[in-house]
Write an enzyme that holds these catalytic residues in place. Structure first.
Site, PDB file in Angstrom:
ATOM      1  N   TYR A 142       0.821  -1.213   0.000  1.00 39.35           N
ATOM      2  CA  TYR A 142       0.000   0.000   0.000  1.00 39.35           C
ATOM      3  C   TYR A 142       0.855   1.264   0.000  1.00 39.35           C
ATOM      4  O   TYR A 142       0.372   2.353  -0.281  1.00 39.35           O
ATOM      5  CB  TYR A 142      -0.945   0.031   1.218  1.00 39.35           C
ATOM      6  CG  TYR A 142      -2.053  -1.008   1.178  1.00 39.35           C
ATOM      7  CD1 TYR A 142      -2.250  -1.819   0.063  1.00 39.35           C
ATOM      8  CD2 TYR A 142      -2.912  -1.172   2.258  1.00 39.35           C
ATOM      9  CE1 TYR A 142      -3.251  -2.770   0.041  1.00 39.35           C
ATOM     10  CE2 TYR A 142      -3.923  -2.123   2.230  1.00 39.35           C
ATOM     11  CZ  TYR A 142      -4.086  -2.918   1.122  1.00 39.35           C
ATOM     12  OH  TYR A 142      -5.087  -3.855   1.099  1.00 39.35           O
ATOM     13  N   LYS A 189       2.874 -15.440   2.206  1.00 44.87           N
ATOM     14  CA  LYS A 189       2.751 -16.168   0.940  1.00 44.87           C
ATOM     15  C   LYS A 189       4.171 -16.537   0.515  1.00 44.87           C
ATOM     16  O   LYS A 189       4.651 -16.186  -0.573  1.00 44.87           O
ATOM     17  CB  LYS A 189       2.039 -15.269  -0.089  1.00 44.87           C
ATOM     18  CG  LYS A 189       1.648 -15.948  -1.365  1.00 44.87           C
ATOM     19  CD  LYS A 189       0.481 -16.922  -1.218  1.00 44.87           C
ATOM     20  CE  LYS A 189       0.174 -17.605  -2.536  1.00 44.87           C
ATOM     21  NZ  LYS A 189      -0.663 -18.800  -2.380  1.00 44.87           N
ATOM     22  N   ASP A 222      -3.749 -17.858   1.691  1.00 46.66           N
ATOM     23  CA  ASP A 222      -4.949 -18.477   1.106  1.00 46.66           C
ATOM     24  C   ASP A 222      -5.532 -19.527   2.053  1.00 46.66           C
ATOM     25  O   ASP A 222      -6.750 -19.624   2.239  1.00 46.66           O
ATOM     26  CB  ASP A 222      -4.650 -19.077  -0.283  1.00 46.66           C
ATOM     27  CG  ASP A 222      -3.288 -19.742  -0.376  1.00 46.66           C
ATOM     28  OD1 ASP A 222      -2.490 -19.619   0.577  1.00 46.66           O
ATOM     29  OD2 ASP A 222      -3.017 -20.402  -1.390  1.00 46.66           O
ATOM     30  N   ASP A 246      -5.434  -6.454   6.025  1.00 49.75           N
ATOM     31  CA  ASP A 246      -6.607  -5.679   5.631  1.00 49.75           C
ATOM     32  C   ASP A 246      -7.739  -6.631   5.250  1.00 49.75           C
ATOM     33  O   ASP A 246      -8.881  -6.525   5.718  1.00 49.75           O
ATOM     34  CB  ASP A 246      -6.202  -4.800   4.425  1.00 49.75           C
ATOM     35  CG  ASP A 246      -7.289  -3.828   4.020  1.00 49.75           C
ATOM     36  OD1 ASP A 246      -8.267  -3.680   4.761  1.00 49.75           O
ATOM     37  OD2 ASP A 246      -7.141  -3.213   2.942  1.00 49.75           O
ATOM     38  N   ASP A 250     -11.177  -7.954   7.796  1.00 51.64           N
ATOM     39  CA  ASP A 250     -12.575  -7.754   7.391  1.00 51.64           C
ATOM     40  C   ASP A 250     -13.311  -9.089   7.320  1.00 51.64           C
ATOM     41  O   ASP A 250     -14.468  -9.197   7.723  1.00 51.64           O
ATOM     42  CB  ASP A 250     -12.651  -7.045   6.032  1.00 51.64           C
ATOM     43  CG  ASP A 250     -12.729  -5.533   6.214  1.00 51.64           C
ATOM     44  OD1 ASP A 250     -12.623  -5.067   7.366  1.00 51.64           O
ATOM     45  OD2 ASP A 250     -12.894  -4.813   5.215  1.00 51.64           O
TER      46      ASP A 250
END
Ligand code: NAD
Length: 359
Positions: A142, A189, A222, A246, A250
């Site tokens: 980001y 990852k 994942d 992030d 959520d």
């Protein structure tokens, strides 16, 4: 010691819910003898109206001079058309930057009395869960270099992390786990990304040298997204990068079923933090005494635990909330389908205050 708390109510339902949370802190003070000093500052749309900027210097200075910050929410349709750099939400980013907050803590748990609001399969919800996502907040993709080629038909974003950036968020995760059930899952990852390989190495090195008492395991992002739905009870503390955090936070908050119950904290390297409910300013219900104050009240409990180290006091607030819910008290946002006897926001606050006085 007197703990100085900056209250930043913000817009919409912000003042209602931070008002309830400060009343709860006053009740904690009466019962346990700890002392708090409250000072209020403007940020968001209300600051824009009064001072012409969403984050006045006075608010920054007041927050920096405090031991912690309790924020309501900012924004609303009144300010939707203001230029981007003046938007109320800029106050949040500005405060995080000024206070040096690089970690976000988002708990997600099932209140046993509200298990039927959980969107998971009943047999999974029945096991319950109580997890905390520790997300890196100021680095990663980001904030990385980005752009487009000259033709505008290709674009790139870059992710970069230094060992120092990884270690400081991992340290926060290990410390958090020590205050909970002593288990950290580092999510990355690493089968694809080099930043993730550095992430994994750094978290393990820190864990082995400084936190051997905390159980540490790894999970690919994942798989973590699947496990939050399949078996969230596996998790205690999840530590992860900005973008993965992030998305996962959520996801985790949605599976619990109610936005009006969820708290969050942003922390830096000192004990000072910024605590806020995850919901927004809910302009549709502002001023109607409908807003559920529990998310703000639980944010105040997090402040007691993570900034002030007042574990017994934090436990008392969390138990009071669990007890009122177990008694069947519901505001409109968490009422069962067909339920008509729900209570106002102020009545929910009163019920929590009574429990704190009595428990
Ligand atoms: P929102 O969270 O304000 O509201 C979403 C829905 O949830 C609404 O129906 C609202 O009535 C309900 N709701 C939210 N909190 C509740 C509570 N405590 N009790 C009962 N019901 C509750 O999100 P939104 O509608 O997308 O955004 C409204 C404004 O808030 C926008 O201006 C947005 O930019 C801002 N916002 C601010 C923050 C923040 O300050 N951290 C976060 C998200 C959105």
């Amino acid at each position: 010691m007197i703990y100085k708390i900056a209250i930043v109510p913000g817009d919409g339902i912000g003042p209602e819910v931070t008002g309830a949370a400060s009343d709860v802190l006053k009740a904690v003070s009466e019962r346990f003898g700890c002392e708090f000093e409250f000072n209020e500052y403007l940020a968001g749309g209300c600051a824009l109206d009064k001072y012409g900027v969403p984050l006045p210097q006075e608010t920054i200075d007041g927050c920096l001079a405090s031991d912690s910050v309790l924020l309501g929410a900012v924004g609303g349709p009144k300010w939707d058309a203001v230029p981007n750099h003046m938007r109320p939400e800029k106050a949040l980013l500005g405060l995080r930057k000024e206070l040096g907050l690089f970690t976000n803590l988002r708990p997600a748990s099932i209140q046993p009395a509200l298990a039927d609001a959980c969107v998971l399969r009943p047999d999974i919800a029945a096991k319950g869960f109580d997890l905390m996502i520790v997300r890196e907040l100021t680095g990663g993709i980001y904030f990385g270099d980005r752009g487009r080629n000259e033709a505008g038909d290709a674009a790139y974003d870059t992710e970069s992390y230094s060992v120092a950036e990884i270690e400081r968020v991992a340290r926060r995760a290990f410390e958090t786990a020590r205050k909970r059930r002593g288990h950290v899952t580092s999510v990355d990852k690493a089968n694809v990304l080099e930043t993730s390989r550095l992430w994994r190495e750094s978290v393990h090195r820190l864990g082995e040298t400084e936190y051997p008492d905390v159980r540490l395991d790894d999970m690919y992002v994942d798989n973590a997204a699947m496990q939050i739905i399949r078996d969230p009870s596996f998790f205690d503390v999840i530590v992860t990068s900005n973008m993965f955090g992030d998305i996962l936070s959520d996801e985790a908050s949605q599976v619990t079923g109610s936005i009006g119950l969820l708290a969050s904290a942003s922390l830096g390297s000192s004990s000072r933090g910024m605590y806020e409910p995850i919901h927004g300013s809910a302009p549709d219900i502002a001023g109607k005494d409908i807003a559920n104050p529990i998310a703000a009240i639980l944010s105040a409990a997090m402040m007691l635990r993570y900034s002030f180290n007042l574990a017994e006091e934090a436990d008392a607030v969390e138990k009071a909330v669990a007890d009122v819910l177990a008694d069947g008290l519901r505001t409109a946002d968490i009422k069962a389908p067909g339920q008509t006897d729900f209570i106002k926001g102020s009545e929910m606050k009163k019920a929590v205050l009574e429990k704190i006085g009595r428990n």
